[in-house]
Design a protein around this motif. Structure first.
Motif, short mmCIF file in Angstrom:
data_model
loop_
_atom_site.label_atom_id
_atom_site.label_comp_id
_atom_site.label_asym_id
_atom_site.label_seq_id
_atom_site.Cartn_x
_atom_site.Cartn_y
_atom_site.Cartn_z
N LEU A 42 62.19 38.99 57.76
CA LEU A 42 61.60 40.28 58.60
C LEU A 42 62.07 41.42 57.97
O LEU A 42 61.77 42.63 58.01
CB LEU A 42 61.96 39.97 60.17
CG LEU A 42 61.64 41.03 61.19
CD1 LEU A 42 60.00 41.03 61.19
CD2 LEU A 42 62.15 40.87 62.62
N ILE A 43 63.31 41.29 57.59
CA ILE A 43 64.09 42.45 56.79
C ILE A 43 63.18 42.68 55.69
O ILE A 43 63.03 44.27 55.46
CB ILE A 43 65.56 41.91 56.33
CG1 ILE A 43 66.42 42.01 57.41
CG2 ILE A 43 66.18 43.08 55.31
CD1 ILE A 43 67.98 41.23 57.46
N ALA A 44 62.94 41.91 54.75
CA ALA A 44 62.08 42.41 53.68
C ALA A 44 60.49 43.03 54.23
O ALA A 44 60.26 44.00 53.56
CB ALA A 44 61.55 41.20 52.74
N ILE A 45 60.29 42.68 55.30
CA ILE A 45 58.98 43.30 56.02
C ILE A 45 59.17 44.84 56.16
O ILE A 45 58.52 45.62 56.08
CB ILE A 45 58.36 42.53 57.20
CG1 ILE A 45 57.79 41.12 56.30
CG2 ILE A 45 57.01 43.33 57.69
CD1 ILE A 45 57.28 40.08 57.49
N GLY A 46 60.44 44.65 56.90
CA GLY A 46 60.86 46.17 57.74
C GLY A 46 61.08 47.11 56.35
O GLY A 46 60.64 48.38 56.52
N ALA A 47 61.54 46.46 55.20
CA ALA A 47 61.87 47.55 54.34
C ALA A 47 60.51 47.86 53.29
O ALA A 47 60.48 49.02 52.91
CB ALA A 47 62.93 46.87 52.90
N SER A 48 59.48 47.03 53.36
CA SER A 48 58.28 47.28 52.66
C SER A 48 57.46 48.38 53.59
O SER A 48 56.99 49.13 53.20
CB SER A 48 57.37 46.10 52.77
OG SER A 48 58.02 45.15 52.00
N PHE A 49 57.71 48.09 55.00
CA PHE A 49 57.04 49.14 55.91
C PHE A 49 57.61 50.68 55.74
O PHE A 49 56.77 51.39 55.70
CB PHE A 49 57.31 48.64 57.51
CG PHE A 49 56.86 49.96 58.44
CD1 PHE A 49 55.48 49.75 58.83
CD2 PHE A 49 58.01 50.57 59.14
CE1 PHE A 49 55.07 50.47 59.75
CE2 PHE A 49 57.35 51.42 60.14
CZ PHE A 49 56.08 51.70 60.39
N SER A 50 59.02 50.65 55.67
CA SER A 50 59.58 52.07 55.35
C SER A 50 58.85 52.57 53.98
O SER A 50 58.52 53.65 53.98
CB SER A 50 61.17 51.71 55.18
OG SER A 50 61.61 53.04 55.00
N PHE A 51 58.92 51.83 53.04
CA PHE A 51 58.55 52.17 51.74
C PHE A 51 56.85 52.62 51.88
O PHE A 51 56.72 53.77 51.19
CB PHE A 51 58.35 50.86 50.65
CG PHE A 51 58.04 51.18 49.38
CD1 PHE A 51 58.54 51.88 48.48
CD2 PHE A 51 56.53 51.16 49.21
CE1 PHE A 51 58.20 52.07 47.15
CE2 PHE A 51 55.86 51.41 47.94
CZ PHE A 51 56.82 51.85 47.02
N VAL A 52 56.27 52.11 52.62
CA VAL A 52 54.75 52.41 52.76
C VAL A 52 54.44 53.92 53.42
O VAL A 52 53.89 54.63 52.97
CB VAL A 52 53.93 51.33 53.27
CG1 VAL A 52 52.41 51.99 53.88
CG2 VAL A 52 53.78 50.18 52.51
N ILE A 53 55.35 53.94 54.48
CA ILE A 53 55.16 55.10 55.15
C ILE A 53 55.64 56.27 54.84
O ILE A 53 55.46 57.49 54.84
CB ILE A 53 55.46 55.21 56.69
CG1 ILE A 53 57.01 54.79 56.83
CG2 ILE A 53 54.65 53.77 57.32
CD1 ILE A 53 57.60 54.65 58.14
N MET A 54 56.86 56.15 53.94
CA MET A 54 57.47 57.13 53.06
C MET A 54 56.60 57.42 52.18
O MET A 54 56.62 58.82 51.49
CB MET A 54 58.76 56.83 52.63
CG MET A 54 59.86 57.11 53.74
SD MET A 54 61.39 57.14 52.82
CE MET A 54 61.99 55.56 52.91
N MET A 55 55.66 56.90 51.59
CA MET A 55 54.53 57.44 50.40
C MET A 55 53.88 58.39 50.86
O MET A 55 53.18 59.00 50.07
CB MET A 55 53.96 56.25 50.04
CG MET A 55 54.85 55.03 49.01
SD MET A 55 55.91 55.81 47.78
CE MET A 55 54.50 56.18 46.58
N PHE A 56 53.63 58.68 52.21
CA PHE A 56 52.42 59.43 52.69
C PHE A 56 53.24 60.83 52.78
O PHE A 56 53.66 61.51 53.86
CB PHE A 56 51.81 59.21 53.75
CG PHE A 56 50.90 57.74 53.87
CD1 PHE A 56 49.65 57.95 53.48
CD2 PHE A 56 51.55 56.65 53.99
CE1 PHE A 56 48.81 56.83 53.39
CE2 PHE A 56 50.69 55.45 53.94
CZ PHE A 56 49.44 55.77 53.69
#
Length: 226
Positions: A42-56
């Motif tokens: 879940l931590i890895a998914i959370g980091a991935s989520f942050s990465f994606v939304i910051m790319m916009f």
């Protein structure tokens, strides 16, 4: 909110990096002691989520960008020290691989978005939530308000770091060596967009994701809190 290379002088980016080194050490020590194996996916998914939304990213006048971050959501789910590490990793990857944010500005960007934002947001979240369960309305409201304020604190710090450059870094003719925009430009440029748009987006995203995770039973009363 990603500050690029060339906009901060060594006095600023050097001091910010020095501060972050000590904070990274503290955060790593905290995670090493408390993180559990079952929380890693879940931590890895959370980091991935942050990465994606910051790319916009949406360009903002003054040499930076506006976007959602997700670090307050990470602090709500995993604690602020873990959010610091996760958001820092995302920011470093973005700077080194995608050129999103300057390499010299890594310390400043991490201070703003990986430290100040999740810690301020988490404090406000806990203040509003009180002793109610994570599934309560107060928890959702606290997460939304904390995200909104946390993002705007990070935006304000970015504006201050950029705006002081013409004051502290000048050439022999008195011209700015780095960011040429003074505080009267950087503060309105950063804050208007974040107060009226990006902060609201951050709050809505945080509340919706937290609500979904609670309703689906993905998180249960601090079970993932490290």
């Amino acid at each position: 909110m990603h500050i690029p290379d060339g906009y901060l002088g060594p006095q600023t980016y050097g001091s910010m990096f020095a501060v972050m080194v000590s904070l990274w050490a503290k955060a790593y020590s905290s995670m090493k002691k408390k993180v559990k194996e079952e929380t890693i996916p879940l931590i890895a998914i959370g980091a991935s989520f942050s990465f994606v939304i910051m790319m916009f990213n949406i360009p903002i006048p003054g040499g930076t960008t506006g976007h959602a971050v997700g670090s307050v959501l990470l602090s709500v789910l995993f604690g602020p020290w873990t959010a610091l590490i996760l958001t820092s990793i995302v920011l470093i990857i973005q700077a080194l691989i995608f050129g999103d944010g300057g390499i010299t500005a890594i310390g400043a960007n991490c201070f703003n978005m990986a430290f100040a934002m999740p810690f301020v947001g988490y404090f406000i979240y806990r203040l509003i939530r009180g002793k109610t369960p994570i599934s309560s309305k107060r928890s959702l409201i606290g997460a939304g308000v904390g995200s909104y304020i946390g993002l705007n604190i990070a935006a304000l710090l970015t504006a201050l770091e950029l705006g002081i450059q013409p004051i502290i870094s000048k050439d022999s003719q008195g011209l700015p060596l780095y960011c040429p925009y003074p505080l009267k430009v950087t503060i309105p440029a950063m804050m208007i967009e974040h107060l009226l748009l990006f902060g609201i987006v951050e709050a809505v995203v945080t509340v919706l994701v937290l609500y979904y995770l609670v309703k689906t039973g993905t998180i249960k009363e601090e079970s993932y809190h490290v």
